[in-house]
Design an enzyme around this catalytic site. Structure first.
Site, PDB file in Angstrom:
ATOM      1  CG  ASP A  59      -2.217  -0.179   8.628  1.00  0.00           C
ATOM      2  OD1 ASP A  59      -2.884   0.797   8.252  1.00  0.00           O
ATOM      3  OD2 ASP A  59      -2.400  -1.337   8.242  1.00  0.00           O
ATOM      4  CB  ILE A 119       7.007  27.735  17.433  1.00  0.00           C
ATOM      5  CG1 ILE A 119       7.626  29.128  17.438  1.00  0.00           C
ATOM      6  CG2 ILE A 119       5.536  27.804  17.729  1.00  0.00           C
ATOM      7  CD1 ILE A 119       7.274  29.903  16.177  1.00  0.00           C
ATOM      8  N   GLY A 149      -6.232   0.251   9.963  1.00  0.00           N
ATOM      9  CA  GLY A 149      -5.487  -0.442  11.019  1.00  0.00           C
ATOM     10  C   GLY A 149      -6.005  -1.849  11.200  1.00  0.00           C
ATOM     11  N   GLY A 197       0.840  -1.197   0.000  1.00  0.00           N
ATOM     12  CA  GLY A 197       0.000   0.000   0.000  1.00  0.00           C
ATOM     13  C   GLY A 197       0.872   1.243   0.000  1.00  0.00           C
TER      14      GLY A 197
HETATM   15  P1  ATP Z   1       0.576  -2.611   3.669  1.00  0.00           P
HETATM   16  O1  ATP Z   1       1.102  -2.150   4.977  1.00  0.00           O
HETATM   17  O2  ATP Z   1      -0.010  -1.542   2.860  1.00  0.00           O
HETATM   18  O3  ATP Z   1      -0.289  -3.807   3.761  1.00  0.00           O
HETATM   19  P2  ATP Z   1       2.488  -4.485   2.751  1.00  0.00           P
HETATM   20  O4  ATP Z   1       3.883  -4.333   2.282  1.00  0.00           O
HETATM   21  O5  ATP Z   1       2.306  -5.218   4.029  1.00  0.00           O
HETATM   22  O6  ATP Z   1       1.877  -3.046   2.828  1.00  0.00           O
HETATM   23  P3  ATP Z   1       1.404  -6.656   1.184  1.00  0.00           P
HETATM   24  O7  ATP Z   1       0.316  -6.668   0.186  1.00  0.00           O
HETATM   25  O8  ATP Z   1       1.302  -7.519   2.361  1.00  0.00           O
HETATM   26  O9  ATP Z   1       1.586  -5.128   1.596  1.00  0.00           O
HETATM   27  O10 ATP Z   1       2.773  -7.010   0.444  1.00  0.00           O
HETATM   28  C1  ATP Z   1       3.168  -6.370  -0.728  1.00  0.00           C
HETATM   29  C2  ATP Z   1       3.889  -7.329  -1.641  1.00  0.00           C
HETATM   30  O11 ATP Z   1       5.049  -7.871  -0.973  1.00  0.00           O
HETATM   31  C3  ATP Z   1       3.078  -8.548  -2.046  1.00  0.00           C
HETATM   32  O12 ATP Z   1       2.235  -8.277  -3.125  1.00  0.00           O
HETATM   33  C4  ATP Z   1       4.155  -9.538  -2.400  1.00  0.00           C
HETATM   34  O13 ATP Z   1       4.677  -9.277  -3.677  1.00  0.00           O
HETATM   35  C5  ATP Z   1       5.242  -9.225  -1.381  1.00  0.00           C
HETATM   36  N1  ATP Z   1       5.103 -10.149  -0.243  1.00  0.00           N
HETATM   37  C6  ATP Z   1       4.270 -10.040   0.808  1.00  0.00           C
HETATM   38  N2  ATP Z   1       4.414 -11.076   1.655  1.00  0.00           N
HETATM   39  C7  ATP Z   1       5.342 -11.879   1.115  1.00  0.00           C
HETATM   40  C8  ATP Z   1       5.936 -13.124   1.487  1.00  0.00           C
HETATM   41  N3  ATP Z   1       5.586 -13.741   2.616  1.00  0.00           N
HETATM   42  N4  ATP Z   1       6.873 -13.647   0.679  1.00  0.00           N
HETATM   43  C9  ATP Z   1       7.234 -13.031  -0.455  1.00  0.00           C
HETATM   44  N5  ATP Z   1       6.708 -11.868  -0.861  1.00  0.00           N
HETATM   45  C10 ATP Z   1       5.781 -11.288  -0.102  1.00  0.00           C
END
Ligand code: ATP
Length: 886
Positions: A278, A644, A321, A25
């Site tokens: 978050d 400030i 969150g 995100g």
């Molecule tokens: P947000 O805080 O917005 O959820 P995030 O980084 O946690 O951000 P995710 O959708 O969980 O968002 O992960 C983003 C990308 O990271 C996934 O689409 C995937 O490509 C990669 N990713 C997430 N988890 C894994 C994992 N366990 N192993 C390998 N790649 C992963």
């Protein structure tokens, strides 16, 4: 010999390639992180790459290669004009390397041969080379990236989309891994979201996808990778790192990479930057984007508050969150909400519906006209059943008969202009990320860059990822105490502060003989957060049975007996109020110490909270000194810094300084836009701050000013000459007609001779054909209107801790006691204290401690955490090279 400014030039062979990607995100501040990584990489003499669309881009790589490089050097063809380079597109025939050593660099340095011969370049004046080395590289990509689209994204029908490798049998051009230069990331500090794109990438979750990613890294010679994303993205990074040796071996045995590549890419250096609204990553206090999201939430709730009050309505507001209640909790404290639901701390009672209704009923009974309930997206009850806003609304409507509405803030929380903090934090962290990558050895683990209170930290990525997972596991196992224990102490303090400030039940009331009369006074200039701190102090008193007494109009007011009790309801809206509701001025208690002592006795004050800036400190210092003469001053007192200028010694932050930085960022963004529209204008922006350069320096870092002048460093002729030279060279590199507006920030007291007016005239005169100069004075606008969420929450936490301190050291009925006792000092001097944020700790410093850190003449501290930030701001602005120890 100590550190000297040295431009860190690497020989070409040793030049590392550092790539940065944003994933998951989006969050505000990601662009600032990318900018910092790119610029620090270049400033350290290495090559910077961006990977577009997150992990997806790394897996896909480049499906359209530039045609073989045509070297401009040595050929008879005329050097392309800057204009031609600007319109360079990915399919034209210049490889990035050519652009790197383009005409502009040659023109400025006269000789670029050394760099090509793998010898470090010795520049005659290291102070002025940064933008010049870096800038020529940028012209190829700048406009493409800034507009968010490259030619690569446009298909044959002229439609913009993320290119598919193969679509309908035809291969679209796609370049996801792009070398970038200094100017490619200009103006990025103020942009929300991520300009290099982000995506969810299912294929990266598979080993096959990661094998492709590894192949692309080797193919482009990238051995250092900075990943900015949430816990998922960083888990992916950690997996890639762990699998790397196996992946590289497989690529070799498949014949995808040769022996040399196998040898050179045995290790991949990865660093994580946490970009997530978050704030759900363990082992760091704050993630990039969380504070901006909090800004959006508070703006929304503040607006809803006025309509709720008008119609006497209840609002249930859902905020983001999933596993972390940080946003909901902070918003609850910052907006003075009535009730909150967060995942890691479910409502205590099984029948939470009744508990919630009781709280709201009590609030209504004392006259509150609005009710605000905040629900985190992942809120749960103690049986792990989700708590949903619609259900909460039904409960409130049915049981209390309240006209209740639900507002889901949704994606508005992600977007928008980054708050000051989300420009400063990612910049500091981005720089640290590059340094960490370049220092990495095969034996060092991969790190995640974090922050602990006010320190940029690096934590083994593996540990941080594991710890983050533990919170979710603990919630799942219904072990909420364990889940809370993984959160930092700020989280716990805030939860207590929220409970204290939102409860009317006074369940923690002390017996009569333990109750105190506690005075609250504001001293000095107004600052954002003063009222929020007062509100928290008053609510604490109600909870414990103490009497909160307002002293209006500072010490002068006390002499006029302008003292009265504050009620629970009176302070209800004070979280959002700027200025000082009690009234404040600069008069010190020594205006008439005898009368001040006598008034404190007359009003039977047992303890005192003094909220203010340097005068606040001075007040408590003077009161403590007079204790020997006036027994009525032998009461505990705490100074809570609020100004400030952030010039109070010992503490890293005073209330109001964040609000002020945000006011500066808003004003400076607008000024910069005007400067940019006039193409070649330098704006000298004059900022307040007394003899402290805090606002100027942090402001410069947050808005990307090219120069900053502070009272600490002063201004002299020699530095002005160099600065003018720098600006001339910088403007000479801009494409004609497309010059950038630039900001120079000058602290009001930087020099009594080189005033803002003089400085502007000098720049105007010297800029001649190249640039024009104007000035703008921000003056009192920097006190800000509505206090920033950080100032409000900090105010609540510090005020609550101060009140706990006072309660611990005060004795009830102390003024009557003083009358009976004989001369000698009855109270330890540590009970006159300042509450200070120091590094990763909150401390109560005695007045003598504070004095040891004070430059009384210049009204500021002797040691400040941000001393090195001026240098950093100048590196990021392109003014100087990198500081390295020689
Ligand atoms: P947000 O805080 O917005 O959820 P995030 O980084 O946690 O951000 P995710 O959708 O969980 O968002 O992960 C983003 C990308 O990271 C996934 O689409 C995937 O490509 C990669 N990713 C997430 N988890 C894994 C994992 N366990 N192993 C390998 N790649 C992963």
């Amino acid at each position: 010999s100590g550190p000297r400014i040295k431009w860190d030039v690497q020989s070409k062979k040793k030049q590392k390639k550092v790539a940065v990607l944003t994933s998951g995100g989006d969050s505000a501040g990601m662009n600032a992180a990318v900018r910092a990584v790119v610029r620090q990489t270049i400033a350290r003499g290495c090559q910077a790459y961006i990977i577009r669309e997150g992990w997806e881009g790394l897996v896909r790589g480049n499906t359209a290669e530039p045609t073989p490089a045509v070297s401009r050097r040595g050929s008879q063809a005329p050097s392309p004009s800057l204009g031609a380079m600007q319109s360079f597109s990915f399919t034209q025939s210049f490889a990035p390397e050519d652009i790197n050593l383009g005409a502009a660099a040659a023109r400025v340095h006269g000789d670029v041969q050394a760099a090509e011969d793998d010898k470090p370049v010795q520049f005659s004046d290291p102070m002025r080379v940064a933008p010049l080395t870096a800038a020529p590289l940028s012209f190829g990509y700048g406009s493409l990236l800034r507009d968010g689209a490259g030619e690569a994204d446009i298909d044959e029908d002229g439609m913009f989309h993320i290119p598919e490798e193969v679509e309908g049998g035809k291969t679209l051009r796609g370049r996801y891994i792009v070398r970038v230069g200094w100017d490619d990331v200009r103006g990025w500090l103020g942009e929300g979201g991520t300009l290099i794109g982000s995506s969810r990438c299912p294929s990266f979750r598979t080993r096959e996808g990661r094998l492709k990613a590894a192949h692309n890294l080797v193919r482009y010679g990238i051995d250092c990778l900075a990943v900015c994303g949430g816990d998922g993205s960083l888990t992916g990074a950690d997996t890639l790192r762990a699998e790397w040796p196996g992946l590289i071996k497989e690529l070799h045995s498949n014949g995808d990479i040769n022996d040399e590549e196998l040898e050179n890419f045995r290790h991949l250096n990865i660093v994580g930057l946490v970009g997530s609204i978050d704030n759900d990553m363990a082992m760091t206090d704050l993630t990039i984007g969380a504070v901006t999201a909090l800004h959006r939430i508070c703006e929304a709730i503040d607006s809803i508050g006025s309509t709720a009050s008008s119609h006497s309505r209840a609002f249930v507001i859902e905020v983001m969150g999933r596993h972390c209640g940080w946003l909901a909790l902070m918003a609850g404290v910052a907006t003075g909400a009535d009730f909150i639901f967060i995942p890691e701390h479910p409502p205590a009672k099984q029948d939470w519906e009744t508990a919630m209704c009781d709280v709201l009923k009590q609030h209504r009974r004392v006259g509150k006209r609005k009710s605000i309930v905040i629900v985190a997206e992942g809120a749960l009850d103690s049986d792990l059943k989700p708590i949903k806003p619609e259900y909460v609304k039904d409960v409130l409507s049915e049981r209390l008969g309240l006209d209740t509405r639900v507002t889901t803030l949704g994606h508005t929380q992600r977007g928008g202009v980054p708050a000051a903090f989300d420009r400063i934090l990612p910049t500091l962290q981005g720089v640290k990320a590059v340094d960490t990558l370049l220092e990495a050895t095969p034996d060092t683990p991969s790190y995640m860059i974090g922050i602990s209170e006010n320190k940029i930290t690096k934590i083994p990525l593996l540990e941080a990822v594991a710890q983050t997972k533990k919170v979710a596991d603990a919630i799942e196992a219904m072990d909420f105490d364990l889940a809370m224990s993984y959160r930092d102490s700020e989280f716990t303090d805030m939860l207590t502060a929220f409970k204290v400030s939102s409860s009317l039940a006074a369940s923690e009331r002390l017996p009569d003989n333990k109750r105190l009369r506690i005075a609250i006074v504001h001293v000095g200039a107004p600052a954002g957060g003063m009222n929020a701190a007062t509100r928290q102090a008053v609510r604490f008193c109600h909870e414990r049975g103490h009497v909160p007494l307002a002293i209006y109009n500072g010490w002068e007011g006390l002499l006029e007996d302008n003292v009265s009790e504050l009620t629970w309801l009176r302070v209800d809206n004070w979280t959002t109020r700027g200025g000082s509701e009690l009234g404040t001025n600069r008069t010190l208690p020594d205006v008439d110490m005898g009368q001040v002592a006598s008034a404190l006795q007359r009003h039977q004050i047992d303890a005192m909270l003094v909220i203010g800036g340097f005068e606040g400190y001075n007040s408590v210092r003077l009161l403590e000194k007079s204790r020997k003469d006036y027994p009525s001053l032998c009461i505990p007192m705490v100074h809570l810094p609020a100004t400030i200028s952030n010039n109070v010694p010992m503490t890293d932050f005073s209330l109001g300084s964040d609000t002020s930085l945000n006011a500066l960022v808003v004003a400076a963004d607008a000024i910069k836009q005007s400067a940019a529209a006039s193409r070649n204008r330098v704006f000298v922006v004059d900022v307040q701050g007394g003899m402290s350069g805090y606002i100027a320096v942090l402001g410069a870092l947050a808005v990307g000013a090219v120069l900053v002048y502070t009272p600490e460093q002063g201004i002299n002729l020699a530095c002005l000459v160099e600065d003018v030279e720098f600006l001339k060279e910088r403007y000479a590199l801009d494409e004609k007609g497309k010059s950038e507006g630039r900001l120079v920030i000058r602290s009001e007291k930087a020099s009594s001779v080189y005033t803002t007016e003089v400085l502007t005239s000098i720049l105007k005169e010297e800029g001649a054909e190249l640039f024009d100069a104007r000035s703008a004075s921000l003056g009192h606008t920097l006190q800000g209107g509505v206090p920033s969420p950080l100032d409000r929450t900090r105010a609540a936490r510090l005020a609550m801790l101060s009140m706990q301190f006072l309660e611990k050291h005060a004795r009830p009925n102390s003024q009557a006691f003083h009358r009976r006792r004989t001369g000698e000092d009855m109270i330890p001097h540590e009970t006159a204290a300042m509450i200070a944020i120091r590094g990763s700790k909150i401390v109560f410093a005695s007045m003598s401690d504070v004095q040891n850190h004070t430059d009384m003449k210049r009204r500021r501290g002797t040691d400040v955490w941000w001393a090195g930030v001026k240098g950093l701001a100048e590196v990021m602005g392109g003014r100087t090279g990198v500081l390295v120890d020689m």
